[in-house]
Design a protein around this motif. Structure first.
Motif, PDB file in Angstrom:
ATOM      1  N   HIS B 403       0.831  -1.208   0.000  1.00  0.00           N
ATOM      2  CA  HIS B 403       0.000   0.000   0.000  1.00  0.00           C
ATOM      3  C   HIS B 403       0.867   1.259   0.000  1.00  0.00           C
ATOM      4  O   HIS B 403       0.626   2.193  -0.764  1.00  0.00           O
ATOM      5  N   TRP B 404       1.897   1.280   0.873  1.00  0.00           N
ATOM      6  CA  TRP B 404       2.690   2.482   1.024  1.00  0.00           C
ATOM      7  C   TRP B 404       3.988   2.480   0.230  1.00  0.00           C
ATOM      8  O   TRP B 404       4.754   3.434   0.294  1.00  0.00           O
ATOM      9  N   LYS B 407       4.310   5.383  -2.189  1.00  0.00           N
ATOM     10  CA  LYS B 407       4.547   6.652  -1.500  1.00  0.00           C
ATOM     11  C   LYS B 407       5.998   6.739  -1.052  1.00  0.00           C
ATOM     12  O   LYS B 407       6.650   7.764  -1.182  1.00  0.00           O
ATOM     13  N   THR B 494       1.596  11.187  -6.634  1.00  0.00           N
ATOM     14  CA  THR B 494       1.600  11.417  -5.199  1.00  0.00           C
ATOM     15  C   THR B 494       0.501  10.626  -4.480  1.00  0.00           C
ATOM     16  O   THR B 494       0.589  10.376  -3.285  1.00  0.00           O
ATOM     17  N   ASN B 495      -0.558  10.232  -5.215  1.00  0.00           N
ATOM     18  CA  ASN B 495      -1.678   9.594  -4.537  1.00  0.00           C
ATOM     19  C   ASN B 495      -2.304   8.518  -5.425  1.00  0.00           C
ATOM     20  O   ASN B 495      -3.417   8.676  -5.908  1.00  0.00           O
ATOM     21  N   TRP B 497      -3.729   5.725  -4.992  1.00  0.00           N
ATOM     22  CA  TRP B 497      -4.978   5.070  -4.611  1.00  0.00           C
ATOM     23  C   TRP B 497      -6.119   6.056  -4.361  1.00  0.00           C
ATOM     24  O   TRP B 497      -7.220   5.644  -4.030  1.00  0.00           O
ATOM     25  N   GLU B 503      -0.523  11.822   4.479  1.00  0.00           N
ATOM     26  CA  GLU B 503       0.677  11.351   3.783  1.00  0.00           C
ATOM     27  C   GLU B 503       0.429  11.234   2.286  1.00  0.00           C
ATOM     28  O   GLU B 503       1.358  11.365   1.488  1.00  0.00           O
ATOM     29  N   TRP B 504      -0.842  11.008   1.911  1.00  0.00           N
ATOM     30  CA  TRP B 504      -1.166  10.888   0.501  1.00  0.00           C
ATOM     31  C   TRP B 504      -1.474  12.229  -0.135  1.00  0.00           C
ATOM     32  O   TRP B 504      -1.104  12.494  -1.284  1.00  0.00           O
ATOM     33  N   THR B 505      -2.186  13.096   0.627  1.00  0.00           N
ATOM     34  CA  THR B 505      -2.697  14.311   0.008  1.00  0.00           C
ATOM     35  C   THR B 505      -1.705  15.470   0.009  1.00  0.00           C
ATOM     36  O   THR B 505      -1.840  16.395  -0.773  1.00  0.00           O
ATOM     37  N   SER B 509       5.826  11.781  -3.780  1.00  0.00           N
ATOM     38  CA  SER B 509       6.247  10.379  -3.675  1.00  0.00           C
ATOM     39  C   SER B 509       7.595  10.212  -4.348  1.00  0.00           C
ATOM     40  O   SER B 509       7.674  10.235  -5.563  1.00  0.00           O
TER      41      SER B 509
END
Lengths: 323, 540, 217
Positions: B403-404, B407, B494-495, B497, B503-505, B509
């Motif tokens: 998942h990460w 990122k 950057t996002n 998913w 951390e995503w918004t 990345s």
């Protein structure tokens, strides 16, 4: 249902085994239902609400709460575990309260075998003999480190502690020979620390028990040795026909009498009476090359006559190799 | 290419010393990740060796002594060098400040110290392995551990030092969660991974000191014969068990709570749906952390403790299961009216739900005292804890990594291979460990180097499937690492998913060395998929 | 923000303002104190368990401890807590000289504590009142007691661990003396002194429990 029970469990020999197996099945079927709900729910929802290839991303439902559902998630498991808890304790209390008329047998664990001392005197190694349909109280302790005395068919287990006595009991409803395992890690020979429990009819037990303390003073040494070979559990690791097991075969040792035996550190000695005696009393000092050093010492478990008897028996094998 | 090739924490600052002396939580997290995974693979190889030996009864390849060393090291490495430090140390370190909008954790130098303590402890563990091993079991029960000729002391020193690493990390995270949030980020707006790390940290700082002192007492018993645990010297071996399990039971919650946190992040994101029962999940985390301290005696049901103790421990044990059940149902219901994507993280999350439920339910069997008498120290227990620790924590960890990963590294891995490996892990795991429940029911004891031939069929199935499991895990890691190659132009953005946590918004990345160009401003909650649409930056 | 000329030298880059840094340090320190309580707590549990199993042994063996030295140590440590608190008060009041004097006094008291401990320990080593298998003292006071080595094992472990904390505290206080003398700690920024103070009070508190449990009852 019965086939499932036979598939899962060993025989139900003790009087409380059936109850414990039933407790298992109560939890099992409840778990199967809960598990089915989880798996079905998960597959159904993930598939039904999957994002398909041409779907646009949109705002999804705000629903994140339902008092009824949450109450159910809480209450139904709570009811199931309450039943389980109460049943578990009630059955446990039966396992812990020893009947007054129990026969008491002292069980001592030491690395890596079990000694059983009987109420009317006499003792056996690695073979527990009990009468059926009689409550047996096991008084358990250890001579060295922790061990644990487990008889699967009785559903009974208790840790053997040094300097302390733990008690367990069972009542065997069926004759037969069953496994005993050590279930607390105790060193190199832990997996070989098994024994057997022999359940026999009460009249047979009485006969057996009376013969247990029988005087062995009069019979010839090599005959006594032959009896001790099984009575003292030498047969669990040493054969008489030349096959190597955990330890060298007695036949092979007998055939090499007077010749050199090599040990795992390169040293060697001539096989004679002295060597056999020390290999029984201090087995860890000279480990035969190609074998593991798992033999326990018999110091204190054999008197001088019995030692002489085993030596005589061993010597006789070469001469007389069809025992 | 643009932004993520500019200054990011991987490329700036440069040089070996800038890594060894880094105060950047993301770099420290990465170092934990690499070390943790290396030890995981070592522990895994040992396990495969064990399963190979156990495929047939008798000593086929290795002696009893070697086997006993292997099972001890497998347990000690997995528990102390991977599971306990890895999720908080790796994912926690990388993500916590990002999720809070902070520039770093509360005490960055302490964070680096934690990592070096972990490394020092690991050195002791490696020393133990290469100097003959230790064979007491990861539980070090006395009196065997005070008398064994194997390398008990170096291993216990290693555990002691790693304990400090764990305590300092927990301390750091607690202070970070309390004090380093951006304005507007109230407790109920925190991502649930943060709640999970917080609960874990509370357990870490309160339980770990007890194992530290237990290890010290054990060492002193061996060195000086102080007479506290050895009956020959006036002590009590059961007292050791009480000390040991007082930590080691809460330790299993240190192992699982972060995993719960990961699942709480993956499912809403990959279902694009608000999480069900946010407050329940948050409160259940804290209640599990608390109740977990009161149940240690259920590891000692056959030790001869009083009937009263048996009753109390069994009773409280059941209470720990209820909040966990609430979580499982909440995670499943999260998918209701969502938009579910079967991405690798999601597959791992679904796998977790299946496997952890089995693990949790089998705990119920063990909590019933009368039944536990039969099952204690048998393969049933081995299967139970592998279902929760591996089917639970490790599967969640793999999901979290997938998942990460985009990122943390700005690279996307091959989804097809990742999905195949996820399925392989699921099947391999079940094949390896489900037969072990049966083995246990039928009476097979644990920690046996050899066994009676009546058990051979189930052992052979277990060994076969362990190969599938091992290969799947191995290829899953290879696939991830392969994505890091320079020629990989698959840019996740950057996002990837379309997630909603900070951390995503608000970060690139990989992220900038100082995380945020300027302080983020909170615009919505972590799971507001019903109010806001955030476009994913990655389309397959 | 950390490039802002108006932010003080001691403000670390990941904090917004001095207050956040201070509050965080305090929280961290108290969490650490909790871990210490649990460490010693485990040992206190061992004490309680063994005392309940061998009550006569504890009552008898503790006669061998020197109550006078123990009492003196208690007074020394409590006084050192006072001087520590005064050091913090002084620096708040911008009285650097007084603060330094108080810190040095605290250091000296800690040192005296360890000296007294050394005297106690060496006497015990001489007569053989040692932990575990090294125990050899067989004096008349405890002729009737079984397993006296257990008492001394627990005594040495607990007072030893405590002594180690006193020594660590001395190191920390020495660092404070250095920092204050250099001017790095002043009325604007004395957080480290306060944190060490909290640690020092814990060390004192633990001794206040140890003293009666070992020496008096």
């Amino acid at each position: 249902m019965d086939t499932l029970r036979e598939y899962f469990f060993p025989k139900q020999v003790s009087t409380f085994a059936a109850d414990i197996d039933n407790l298992f099945f109560f939890i099992f079927y409840s778990s199967v239902v809960l598990f089915a709900i989880v798996v079905f729910g998960m597959i159904y929802l993930s598939v039904k609400y999957r994002l398909k290839k041409d779907d646009d991303i949109k705002l999804t439902s705000s629903k994140d709460h339902s008092n009824i559902l949450e109450a159910l998630f809480f209450i139904i498991p709570l009811i199931l575990v309450s039943i389980t808890f109460v049943w578990g304790i009630k059955s446990y209390l039966k396992m812990v309260i020893v009947p007054d008329d129990a026969i008491e047998i002292k069980v001592t664990g030491q690395s890596w075998f079990w000694t059983f001392d009987y109420p009317d005197g006499g003792s056996t190694l690695n073979e527990l003999v009990v009468p059926s349909n009689t409550p047996i109280k096991i008084v358990l302790s250890s001579k060295d480190v922790l061990h644990s005395f487990f008889i699967p068919v009785m559903r009974s287990k208790m840790d053997a502690l040094p300097n302390r006595y733990n008690v367990m009991w069972f009542d065997a409803a069926q004759e037969g020979v069953y496994d005993i395992f050590c279930t607390e890690y105790c060193g190199t020979g832990h997996s070989q620390m098994g024994a057997k429990v022999v359940v026999m009819k009460p009249e047979q037990y009485r006969t057996w028990a009376s013969e247990l303390g029988a005087d062995d003073e009069s019979i010839p040494l090599d005959e006594l040795g032959a009896k001790l070979y099984t009575k003292k559990a030498c047969n669990t690791c040493h054969t008489l026909d030349g096959t190597a097991l955990v330890g060298p075969s007695y036949l092979q040792t007998s055939q090499m009498w007077g010749k050199e035996r090599i040990f795992d550190d390169g040293s060697s000695t001539i096989i004679d009476d002295n060597y056999i005696r020390s290999s029984i009393l201090e087995p860890q000092t000279q480990i035969v090359a190609g074998y593991q050093g798992v033999m326990p010492t018999y110091q204190g478990l054999l008197n001088d006559r019995e030692l002489d008897a085993l030596i005589a028996f061993l010597k006789s094998l070469e001469v007389d190799s069809e025992i | 290419m643009g932004d993520n090739q500019k200054q990011n924490y991987l490329t700036h600052p440069k040089g070996l010393m800038s890594w060894l002396l880094t105060l950047d939580h993301k770099r420290i997290g990465l170092m934990y990740l690499v070390s943790g995974v290396i030890f995981f693979l070592i522990g895994g190889l040992i396990a495969l060796g064990m399963r190979l030996e156990l495929a047939a009864p008798g000593n086929d390849f290795i002696s009893n002594e070697t086997y006993n060393n292997m099972y001890t090291l497998h347990g000690a490495i997995m528990i102390f060098l991977f599971i306990i430090p890895a999720i908080p140390g790796a994912l926690g370190n990388i993500l916590l400040p990002l999720m809070l909008g902070a520039k770093d954790v509360a005490f960055p130098r302490l964070n680096l110290a934690s990592f070096y303590l972990y490394s020092l402890g690991a050195v002791f563990a490696v020393y133990t392995i290469i100097s003959g091993g230790v064979d007491t079991g990861w539980t070090f029960y006395t009196p065997y551990s005070t008398q064994s000729t194997s390398n008990v002391i170096p291993m216990t020193i290693g555990v002691f030092i790693i304990g400090f690493s764990s305590i300092l990390t927990g301390l750091n995270f607690i202070a970070t969660v309390h004090k380093m949030r951006i304005p507007g980020l109230t407790w109920y707006k925190l991502p649930l991974f943060v709640w999970a790390l917080y609960g874990t940290s509370l357990v870490q700082i309160t339980a770990t000191p007890v194992i530290a002192i237990t290890m010290v007492l054990l060492m002193l018993e061996r060195f000086l014969g102080i007479g506290i645990f050895d009956p020959a010297l006036g002590g009590d071996p059961v007292l050791y068990q009480h000390f040991f399990w007082f930590y080691s039971h809460p330790a299993v919650y240190i192992m699982i709570l972060p995993a719960f946190g990961i699942i709480s992040e993956i499912i809403p994101v990959h279902s694009r749906k608000k999480i069900w029962g946010y407050k329940f999940i948050a409160y259940s985390t804290l209640s599990i952390a608390f109740i977990g301290f009161l149940v240690w005696g259920h590891h000692m049901f056959t030790s001869g403790q009083s009937v009263f103790s048996q009753i109390v421990f069994s009773f409280i044990t059941y209470f720990v299961g209820i909040p966990t059940g609430v979580k499982i149902f909440s995670w499943i219901l999260t998918m209701y009216k969502g938009q579910v994507s079967f991405t690798p993280p999601m597959l791992y999350a679904l796998s977790f739900l299946f496997l952890f439920t089995i693990g949790g339910l089998t705990g119920i069997f063990l909590g019933a005292v009368a039944l536990d008498i039969h099952l204690h120290d048998s393969y049933f227990v081995v299967a139970h804890f592998h279902y929760v620790m591996q089917g639970g924590t490790i599967v969640a960890f793999l999901g979290g990594l997938h998942h990460w990963w985009p990122k943390s590294f700005g690279k996307m891995y091959n989804h097809t291979i990742a999905n195949i490996c996820a399925v392989g892990v699921f099947l391999g795991f079940n094949g390896t460990f489900f037969p072990q429940f049966l083995l246990g029911l039928r009476g097979m004891p644990r920690r046996y180097a050899t066994y009676d031939s009546q058990f051979v069929e189930l052992h052979s199935y277990s060994s076969f499937w362990s190969g599938i499991l091992g290969l799947s895990i191995f290829f899953a890691f290879i696939n991830l690492v392969w994505s890091l190659r320079k020629s990989n132009t698959d840019d996740p953005g950057t996002n990837p998913w379309g997630a909603m946590t900070l951390e995503w918004t608000h970060t690139t990345s990989p992220p900038h060395p100082h995380n945020f160009e300027k302080d983020p401003i909170l615009e919505h909650g972590p799971y507001d998929y019903d109010k806001v649409i955030v476009e994913p930056t990655y389309k397959k | 923000m950390s490039n802002d000329k108006s932010s003080p030298k001691f403000l670390q880059h990941h904090f917004h303002d001095v207050n956040q840094q201070y509050e965080t340090a305090k929280l961290g320190m108290w969490a650490f104190i909790l871990t210490e309580v649990l460490t010693f707590g485990g040992l206190f549990v061992a004490y309680v368990v063994f005392r309940s199993w061998y009550p006569e042994m504890f009552v008898g063996a503790n006669l061998l401890l020197d109550v006078n030295k123990g009492l003196l140590n208690t007074i020394v440590l409590i006084t050192s807590s006072l001087t520590m608190a005064l050091a913090i008060w002084a620096i708040q009041k911008k009285n650097k000289k007084l603060s330094l004097i108080m810190l040095v006094a605290t250091f000296i008291f800690a040192f005296i504590f360890l000296v007294i401990k050394y005297l106690e320990y060496s006497h015990k080593f001489e007569v053989g009142q040692l932990p575990g298998e090294y125990y050899s003292y067989m004096g008349p006071e405890i002729a009737h007691i079984n397993n006296p080595h257990i008492f001394f094992s627990i005594y040495f472990i607990m007072t030893g661990l405590h002594g180690l904390h006193v020594a660590i505290g001395m190191g920390l206080i020495a660092w404070l003396i250095y920092s204050t003398a250099k001017g790095n700690l002043n009325s604007d920024y004395y957080t480290p002194m306060e944190m060490v103070g909290i640690f020092w009070h814990l060390v004192d508190l633990i001794w206040i429990y140890l003293f009666p449990l070992f020496y008096l009852i």
